[in-house]
Write a protein that holds these residues in place. Sequence first.
Motif: not given
Ligand SMILES: [Zn+2]
Length: 276
Positions: A18-19, A36, A45, A48
């Motif tokens: 995940c970013r 997220c 993101c 994800c």
């Molecule tokens: Zn994410």
Amino acid sequence: HVDNIHRMAQYCDNKTDCRRTQILEYFGEIFDRVKCIRSNMNTICDNCKLLETKKSKSIDMTEKIKLICNSIKIVCSREDLTLLHLADILKGSFNSKIIEKNHHILEFHSKMDEFKKCDIERLIRKLIFLGFLKEELKVIKNPDTVACYVRPGPKISQLNSILNKCKSDLRRLIKSLGVEHKIDNFNLIFTRKMILEMLSQLPTDKETLLGITGYTEAIFNNYKGNDFLKIFQHYSNLKASIETKNEASFNVHKSKYKRKTGSNDQSVKKSKIKSF
Ligand SMILES: [Zn+2]
């Protein structure tokens, strides 16, 4: 700093984590990617989104990581290894530095050859972040430079300390049983090999305890088998609480991990050290 540039390149290359988790991890914060994923699809993101659309999958790396950590903790305590060199060993590289230092005969050499090198580096960074490994700066003279080496992390010391305490409790119990049964040489029954096997498994139920080499039903019934189980249950719980603290999953991109056979240089003879 070269390492930071490298991490930035990895961030761009990383199609699985995940970013938000990655950015916050850099600042020492833990972010659960579920938040997220559960967010509005417009703000989720890209990584994800890949996971949600089943274009990447999670892999259980527990057993592999245990093996790698056990091997690394021995080598990294006595030798200076950088993160990139460690990743090369795990990838199964036979580059000149690895051959020169005889690292191609280490037990964990090529143990992750089915992964991309950037994913191996990512995994090592995760182990550092989780405290199983750590990085240590070392000043090298002539010319003055600073190098960064991987060492066993605080969690490994904590786990070692737990196992040492468990070993002491076991010895105390065995000694008291020897006195109670008036047997001088009790280590003929509870051999060193048996105790080491118990410590590596920490059996928490009777069935698993009976699976220890040389440990029989008669030993269980005659020599307080339940007291042994109580000790193992106590230390097994402590061990699990350390291992799972801040635990995070490790994802890889689905399509890229078909094992390649014969990808290593076969001209270099590889013998594995089994004594670790
Ligand atoms: Zn994410």
